[in-house]
Motif scaffolding. Structure first.
Motif, mmCIF file in Angstrom:
data_model
loop_
_atom_site.group_PDB
_atom_site.id
_atom_site.type_symbol
_atom_site.label_atom_id
_atom_site.label_comp_id
_atom_site.label_asym_id
_atom_site.label_seq_id
_atom_site.Cartn_x
_atom_site.Cartn_y
_atom_site.Cartn_z
ATOM 1 N N PRO A 173 1.130 -1.566 -0.431
ATOM 2 C CA PRO A 173 0.088 -0.369 -0.285
ATOM 3 C C PRO A 173 0.600 1.477 0.057
ATOM 4 C CG PRO A 173 -1.125 -1.551 1.881
ATOM 5 C CD PRO A 173 0.315 -1.986 1.191
ATOM 6 N N GLU A 174 1.721 1.392 0.705
ATOM 7 C CA GLU A 174 1.895 2.979 1.047
ATOM 8 C C GLU A 174 3.346 2.785 -0.412
ATOM 9 O OE1 GLU A 174 7.043 4.239 3.415
ATOM 10 O OE2 GLU A 174 5.742 1.911 3.914
ATOM 11 N N ALA A 175 3.738 1.070 -0.661
ATOM 12 C CA ALA A 175 4.699 1.646 -2.460
ATOM 13 C C ALA A 175 4.224 2.239 -3.047
ATOM 14 C CB ALA A 175 5.633 0.370 -2.899
ATOM 15 N N MET A 176 2.157 1.955 -3.241
ATOM 16 C CA MET A 176 1.330 2.592 -4.422
ATOM 17 C C MET A 176 1.313 3.962 -4.482
ATOM 18 S SD MET A 176 1.339 0.030 -6.399
ATOM 19 C CE MET A 176 0.241 0.955 -7.610
ATOM 20 N N ALA A 177 1.087 4.151 -2.795
ATOM 21 C CA ALA A 177 0.863 5.259 -2.604
ATOM 22 C C ALA A 177 2.359 6.571 -3.130
ATOM 23 C CB ALA A 177 0.640 6.273 -1.282
ATOM 24 N N GLN A 178 3.293 5.846 -2.762
ATOM 25 C CA GLN A 178 5.149 6.349 -3.526
ATOM 26 C C GLN A 178 4.813 6.483 -4.684
ATOM 27 O OE1 GLN A 178 7.794 4.558 -2.130
ATOM 28 N NE2 GLN A 178 7.266 4.789 -0.070
ATOM 29 N N LEU A 179 4.346 5.624 -5.803
ATOM 30 C CA LEU A 179 4.661 5.630 -7.389
ATOM 31 C C LEU A 179 3.076 6.068 -7.554
ATOM 32 C CD1 LEU A 179 4.437 1.637 -7.966
ATOM 33 C CD2 LEU A 179 5.755 3.375 -8.487
ATOM 34 N N GLY A 211 4.028 10.390 -10.235
ATOM 35 C CA GLY A 211 3.958 10.943 -11.686
ATOM 36 C C GLY A 211 4.697 10.389 -12.619
ATOM 37 N N ASP A 212 4.842 11.557 -13.670
ATOM 38 C CA ASP A 212 5.783 11.376 -14.410
ATOM 39 C C ASP A 212 7.173 11.048 -14.200
ATOM 40 O OD1 ASP A 212 3.417 11.072 -16.546
ATOM 41 O OD2 ASP A 212 3.407 12.817 -16.996
ATOM 42 N N ASP A 213 7.629 11.099 -12.660
ATOM 43 C CA ASP A 213 9.458 11.355 -12.243
ATOM 44 C C ASP A 213 9.617 10.096 -12.531
ATOM 45 O OD1 ASP A 213 11.280 11.455 -10.962
ATOM 46 O OD2 ASP A 213 10.982 13.250 -10.188
ATOM 47 N N GLU A 214 10.145 9.353 -13.535
ATOM 48 C CA GLU A 214 10.913 8.244 -13.688
ATOM 49 C C GLU A 214 11.756 7.750 -12.629
ATOM 50 O OE1 GLU A 214 12.134 7.359 -17.403
ATOM 51 O OE2 GLU A 214 10.319 7.906 -18.713
ATOM 52 N N THR A 262 11.361 4.187 -10.330
ATOM 53 C CA THR A 262 12.239 3.586 -9.727
ATOM 54 C C THR A 262 12.792 3.397 -8.541
ATOM 55 O OG1 THR A 262 13.184 3.835 -11.840
ATOM 56 C CG2 THR A 262 14.271 2.593 -10.678
ATOM 57 N N GLN A 263 12.721 4.665 -8.242
ATOM 58 C CA GLN A 263 13.060 4.079 -6.517
ATOM 59 C C GLN A 263 11.873 3.221 -5.623
ATOM 60 O OE1 GLN A 263 16.399 4.810 -4.949
ATOM 61 N NE2 GLN A 263 15.659 4.326 -3.784
ATOM 62 N N ALA A 264 11.017 4.123 -6.327
ATOM 63 C CA ALA A 264 9.983 3.224 -4.438
ATOM 64 C C ALA A 264 9.963 1.837 -5.594
ATOM 65 C CB ALA A 264 8.276 4.202 -5.794
ATOM 66 N N SER A 265 10.184 1.320 -6.496
ATOM 67 C CA SER A 265 9.468 -0.028 -7.190
ATOM 68 C C SER A 265 10.979 -0.695 -6.223
ATOM 69 C CB SER A 265 10.019 -0.164 -8.527
ATOM 70 O OG SER A 265 8.645 0.401 -9.009
#
Length: 536
Positions: A397-403, A407-410, A414-417
């Protein structure tokens, strides 16, 4: 006039047959008459005058309209179809009239809020055709039973002729059965005749928590393509025990008419759900696609998920997926030429997958057959064991919120993934490639393209492997490179099986790997890599 498939189906969905439900026998005729009058059927002017019937009767809690005729206004007649408050009813089909044997409401009544509701609806033997008889549509049965009040209210508004004002809250629907049977559509277009047949479309026991069963059977499509006829067949698609609650946010976004960003956000939230038992069983059987000289056929694709205590046991299998080109057709000739370069006149694939997830330990591992095989070509087998997935799923859930916030910041995406994958731990993994003739075919094709022999190409390949190893980064251990070089060379020269294994001396987390790569101190030895080639 040519009909539009979706609008014709929409028109067909406005007629109904119901089976006795619960308290249907206790419904009074007076309550039913009041409901039918509110729908506009009492004076034979249903759907703003676009539906008439020959006879109305009442039997065992069901209101039955017989010999029903529906008229479908053309778009240019919209102004004439407006009622007194300016609202127009438009079925949207380009057919002029439709007929059905019976239109039946199960236990129609007015609820405590003044809305018409009923326990079920459907149709018997709907049929319509153009005046010239070239195009037609037939439906043997369309209906629903055991519907909840939200679904009943939405359909009642459609029946009353309020179509333009209705925004169905279908994400709040629930029902015991929703079926369409015996659909047949034919249309004559400029480039040929199109035909669609569907024996059954069925959804059983649907709610916002679970869908009991979804079935499509006996689907056929025949029509013209760009350079020849197109055919599609599907004997059966069957899904049971699907957890609709996992996609609740997506359903809400779609029903609310959300924009693209809202819908995609809800989709990713749903797609990344940690729920392991997304369904009980899935099966697709008898798939056939034949388009412009390319023939694709699949006999069976099955999958299932079983829960035993804290373990989720999943399996999937596909016995045969075949690609067969017809060289007499343009597209087929191109595919046949590509396959012919490797000495094939067709391709056939099969696969199997078996795995277990234990939510009490967070471990995931393979168990049994896990392979993809190209018949008379190549077989790839895999086994693995990972842990840390309990933490991974807890962080979703937290990772999806970060993704979403990225927005469009690749870079942020990448860091969130990467942060999400940090807890995953590699215990062991093994991949093997067994040559079943693809290697020799590829060597012969490559040699022919260069005008040399296959043995000469093998020598070239071995030399290229050696040069590649010599140019590898210095931090990669030389013994590891030597082992890899020897395994690849032996595999190219003799075929057989090439195996790559990772057996870390200690369980290795992705987080450790990421940190070492970032600071330039990655230790390849901690992967426990080995490479072997076994002759056939």
């Amino acid at each position: 006039m040519k009909y539009h498939l979706l609008t014709a189906l929409a028109a067909g969905s406005l007629v109904a047959l119901a089976w006795p439900q619960g308290d249907a026998l206790a419904q009074s005729r007076a309550a039913a008459d009041a409901a039918m009058e509110q729908l506009g059927f009492a004076d034979n002017t249903g759907m703003n005058g676009h539906l008439t019937y020959g006879e109305a009767s009442w039997s065992r809690g069901r209101y039955i309209l017989s010999d029903v005729v529906m008229t479908f206004p053309d778009d240019e007649d919209d102004a004439q179809n407006e009622d007194e408050d300016g609202t127009s009813f438009e079925v949207g089909s380009e057919f002029e009239t439709g007929h059905l044997d019976r239109l039946i409401f199960d236990a129609p009544r007015i609820d405590e809020d003044g809305f018409v509701v009923f326990d079920g609806f459907a149709m018997e033997n709907f049929r319509t055709e153009e005046t010239d008889g070239e195009d037609f549509m037939r439906v043997t049965y369309f209906g629903a039973s055991g519907i909840n009040s939200n679904m009943a209210r939405d359909f009642a508004r459609l029946f009353s002729g309020e179509e333009d004002d209705v925004e169905p809250a279908w994400n709040d629907w629930a029902f015991e059965s929703f079926r369409l049977e015996g659909l047949e559509l034919e249309s004559l277009e400029e480039d040929g005749r199109s035909r669609i047949v569907l024996d059954q479309f069925s959804v059983q026991d649907y709610s916002d928590v679970e869908l009991g069963q979804f079935v499509i059977s006996g689907f056929q499509l025949d029509g013209p393509g760009d350079s020849g006829p197109v055919t599609m067949r599907l004997d059966e698609l069957n899904l049971t025990g699907f957890q609709t609650q996992a996609y609740a946010e997506l359903m809400d976004a779609l029903a609310a008419g959300g924009d693209e960003d809202a819908i995609m956000s809800a989709y990713y939230q749903s797609a990344m759900s940690p729920q392991m038992d997304m369904f009980d069983q899935f099966a697709m059987r008898g798939l056939l696609i034949d388009a412009e000289g390319v023939h694709i056929a699949m006999d069976n694709l099955t999958a299932q998920i079983q829960q035993r205590g804290s373990r989720y046991i999943s399996s999937a299998a596909m016995d045969s997926l075949r690609l067969i080109p017809d060289a007499t057709k343009e597209a087929g000739a191109q595919v046949a030429m590509a396959l012919g370069m490797l000495g094939y006149d067709r391709l056939e694939l099969s696969l199997a997958s078996n795995g277990i997830y234990d939510e009490s330990t967070g471990e995931v591992w393979t168990d049994g057959d896990n392979y993809v095989e190209l018949q008379d070509g190549l077989r790839i087998e895999m086994s693995q064991r990972f842990s840390g997935y309990d933490t991974y799923f807890a962080n979703l859930p937290e990772a999806m919120a970060q993704l979403e916030a990225a927005g469009d910041d690749e870079a942020l995406q990448t860091q969130a993934s990467l942060d999400l994958m940090r807890p995953i731990i590699l215990n062991n993994m093994r991949i093997s490639l067994t040559d079943l003739s693809l290697l020799e075919r590829a060597l012969e094709a490559g040699a022919a393209a260069q005008g040399i022999t296959a043995d000469e190409l093998r020598i070239q390949a071995g030399a290229m492997i050696g040069m590649g190893m010599m140019s590898a980064p210095p931090e990669i251990p030389r013994p590891m490179l030597s082992q890899l070089s020897g395994a690849l060379t032996n595999f190219i020269n003799s075929g057989g099986t090439l195996t790559i294994e990772a057996n870390p001396p200690e369980p290795l987390s992705f987080g450790t790997v990421f940190d070492q790569v970032q600071n330039g101190s990655f230790d390849y030895e901690m992967l426990g890599l080995s490479f072997t080639a076994e002759a056939p």
